[in-house]
Scaffold this motif. Structure first.
Motif, mmCIF file in Angstrom:
data_model
loop_
_atom_site.group_PDB
_atom_site.id
_atom_site.type_symbol
_atom_site.label_atom_id
_atom_site.label_comp_id
_atom_site.label_asym_id
_atom_site.label_seq_id
_atom_site.Cartn_x
_atom_site.Cartn_y
_atom_site.Cartn_z
ATOM 1 N N HIS A 25 0.107 -0.952 -0.125
ATOM 2 C CA HIS A 25 0.015 0.116 -0.155
ATOM 3 C C HIS A 25 0.712 0.995 -0.364
ATOM 4 O O HIS A 25 0.361 2.339 1.196
ATOM 5 N N PRO A 26 1.755 1.514 -0.453
ATOM 6 C CA PRO A 26 2.563 2.557 -0.512
ATOM 7 C C PRO A 26 2.333 4.026 -1.233
ATOM 8 O O PRO A 26 2.604 4.796 -0.335
ATOM 9 N N GLN A 27 0.945 4.033 -1.524
ATOM 10 C CA GLN A 27 0.316 5.369 -2.610
ATOM 11 C C GLN A 27 -0.434 5.654 -0.958
ATOM 12 O O GLN A 27 -1.226 6.495 -0.533
ATOM 13 N N GLU A 28 -0.680 4.732 -0.060
ATOM 14 C CA GLU A 28 -1.546 5.580 1.141
ATOM 15 C C GLU A 28 -0.821 4.805 2.643
ATOM 16 O O GLU A 28 -0.956 5.282 3.568
ATOM 17 N N CYS A 29 0.487 5.138 2.439
ATOM 18 C CA CYS A 29 1.208 5.172 3.738
ATOM 19 C C CYS A 29 1.486 6.738 3.922
ATOM 20 O O CYS A 29 2.183 7.676 2.952
ATOM 21 N N VAL A 30 1.473 7.317 4.512
ATOM 22 C CA VAL A 30 1.258 8.305 5.690
ATOM 23 C C VAL A 30 2.568 8.477 6.599
ATOM 24 O O VAL A 30 2.640 7.891 7.362
ATOM 25 N N ARG A 31 3.100 10.235 6.841
ATOM 26 C CA ARG A 31 4.286 10.038 7.804
ATOM 27 C C ARG A 31 3.849 11.038 8.396
ATOM 28 O O ARG A 31 3.570 12.613 7.900
ATOM 29 N N ILE A 32 4.060 11.823 9.570
ATOM 30 C CA ILE A 32 4.152 12.654 10.158
ATOM 31 C C ILE A 32 5.539 13.679 10.012
ATOM 32 O O ILE A 32 6.547 12.886 10.764
ATOM 33 N N PRO A 33 6.442 14.667 9.178
ATOM 34 C CA PRO A 33 6.756 14.973 9.947
ATOM 35 C C PRO A 33 7.567 15.477 10.790
ATOM 36 O O PRO A 33 7.358 15.749 11.292
ATOM 37 N N MET A 34 9.273 15.324 11.131
ATOM 38 C CA MET A 34 9.918 15.503 12.352
ATOM 39 C C MET A 34 11.080 16.049 11.733
ATOM 40 O O MET A 34 11.848 15.920 10.582
ATOM 41 N N TRP A 35 11.593 17.042 12.686
ATOM 42 C CA TRP A 35 13.040 17.202 12.778
ATOM 43 C C TRP A 35 13.876 16.097 13.295
ATOM 44 O O TRP A 35 13.911 15.877 14.153
ATOM 45 N N GLY A 36 15.488 16.315 13.019
ATOM 46 C CA GLY A 36 16.372 15.148 13.021
ATOM 47 C C GLY A 36 16.429 14.366 13.132
ATOM 48 O O GLY A 36 15.731 13.825 12.041
ATOM 49 N N GLU A 37 16.803 13.793 13.690
ATOM 50 C CA GLU A 37 16.950 12.313 13.797
ATOM 51 C C GLU A 37 16.190 11.594 15.317
ATOM 52 O O GLU A 37 16.142 9.565 15.473
ATOM 53 N N ILE A 38 14.795 12.141 16.006
ATOM 54 C CA ILE A 38 13.597 11.442 16.353
ATOM 55 C C ILE A 38 13.348 10.325 15.657
ATOM 56 O O ILE A 38 13.062 10.786 14.231
ATOM 57 N N ARG A 39 13.076 8.701 16.468
ATOM 58 C CA ARG A 39 12.826 7.653 15.035
ATOM 59 C C ARG A 39 11.031 8.394 15.407
ATOM 60 O O ARG A 39 10.389 7.664 13.963
ATOM 61 N N SER A 40 10.673 8.342 15.752
ATOM 62 C CA SER A 40 9.091 8.338 15.996
ATOM 63 C C SER A 40 8.326 9.386 17.787
ATOM 64 O O SER A 40 9.178 9.441 18.453
ATOM 65 N N LEU A 41 6.895 9.504 16.954
ATOM 66 C CA LEU A 41 6.716 10.310 18.061
ATOM 67 C C LEU A 41 5.795 9.145 18.759
ATOM 68 O O LEU A 41 5.899 8.189 18.697
ATOM 69 N N ASN A 42 5.389 9.655 20.641
ATOM 70 C CA ASN A 42 4.416 8.355 21.603
ATOM 71 C C ASN A 42 3.040 8.264 20.499
ATOM 72 O O ASN A 42 2.443 8.961 19.640
ATOM 73 N N LEU A 43 2.880 6.830 20.648
ATOM 74 C CA LEU A 43 2.064 6.158 19.692
ATOM 75 C C LEU A 43 0.239 7.124 19.562
ATOM 76 O O LEU A 43 -0.398 7.786 18.883
ATOM 77 N N ALA A 44 0.140 7.261 20.830
ATOM 78 C CA ALA A 44 -1.462 8.009 20.737
ATOM 79 C C ALA A 44 -0.619 9.664 20.551
ATOM 80 O O ALA A 44 -1.890 9.845 19.909
ATOM 81 N N ASN A 45 -0.274 10.346 20.608
ATOM 82 C CA ASN A 45 0.383 11.304 20.095
ATOM 83 C C ASN A 45 -0.053 11.388 18.734
ATOM 84 O O ASN A 45 -0.845 12.514 18.244
ATOM 85 N N SER A 46 1.033 10.209 18.068
ATOM 86 C CA SER A 46 0.713 10.503 16.385
ATOM 87 C C SER A 46 -1.201 10.085 16.050
ATOM 88 O O SER A 46 -1.469 10.707 15.286
ATOM 89 N N VAL A 47 -1.726 8.892 17.426
ATOM 90 C CA VAL A 47 -3.328 8.840 16.358
ATOM 91 C C VAL A 47 -3.524 10.344 16.997
ATOM 92 O O VAL A 47 -4.304 10.830 15.693
#
Length: 167
Positions: free
Chosen positions: A113-135
């Motif tokens: 599903h490459p066209q349906e994959c979305v990301r939250i932009p982040m600065w630097g080398e941060i791996r990811s946001l907390n799951l609840a925050n991302s939702v």
């Protein structure tokens, strides 16, 4: 709207996401195996006293989810997404999937599903946001695109009683 958690591991994240779903009238889908139990005792311990108000569906595994939800429009939240979460148009009945905290959504699902994959932009080398925050970030964008349908967002402050100033 539909939020899908694929094999969530941390009960407090799932609890926070459940609270967000209750507050927005969003259905929550939990795909197992879960990294915790959802018995009444565990829910009370996690402070999930609103769980009875949550529209939640549980699935044994990913195949069970697909079988019971054929033909759905689903977006996949991942740090590997080529488009930002704000670049897609969310239908009111779409599904937004989030993977488990330690590993995200499996690569074999994402490559289908490459066209349906979305990301939250982040600065630097941060791996990811907390799951609840991302939702919350992505869900509220999807709700905004749908004019916050059925939500109380018209500035109704009349229910608040402001303290009087004593000068």
């Amino acid at each position: 709207m539909n939020i899908v958690l694929l094999e969530p591991e941390i009960p407090s994240n799932t609890g926070n996401i459940g609270r967000t779903c209750v507050a927005t009238g969003t259905r929550l889908h939990l795909i197992g195996p879960l990294g915790f139990r959802l018995s009444e005792k565990e829910r009370k311990r996690a402070g999930l006293d609103y769980w009875d108000k949550l529209d939640v569906t549980e699935y044994v595994d990913y195949e069970d989810f697909l079988e019971k939800n054929p033909g759905i429009k689903c977006y996949y939240a991942t740090t590997k997404g080529q488009q930002r979460y704000t670049d897609v148009a969310y239908d009111p009945d779409c599904y937004i999937m989030f993977g488990k905290e330690s590993a995200g959504i499996p690569e074999e699902i994402l490559v289908e599903h490459p066209q349906e994959c979305v990301r939250i932009p982040m600065w630097g080398e941060i791996r990811s946001l907390n799951l609840a925050n991302s939702v919350a970030v992505i869900l509220y964008e999807a709700l905004r695109q749908n004019d916050f349908e059925n939500l109380n967002c018209r500035g109704e402050l009349h229910r608040l009683k402001w303290p009087e100033k004593n000068f």
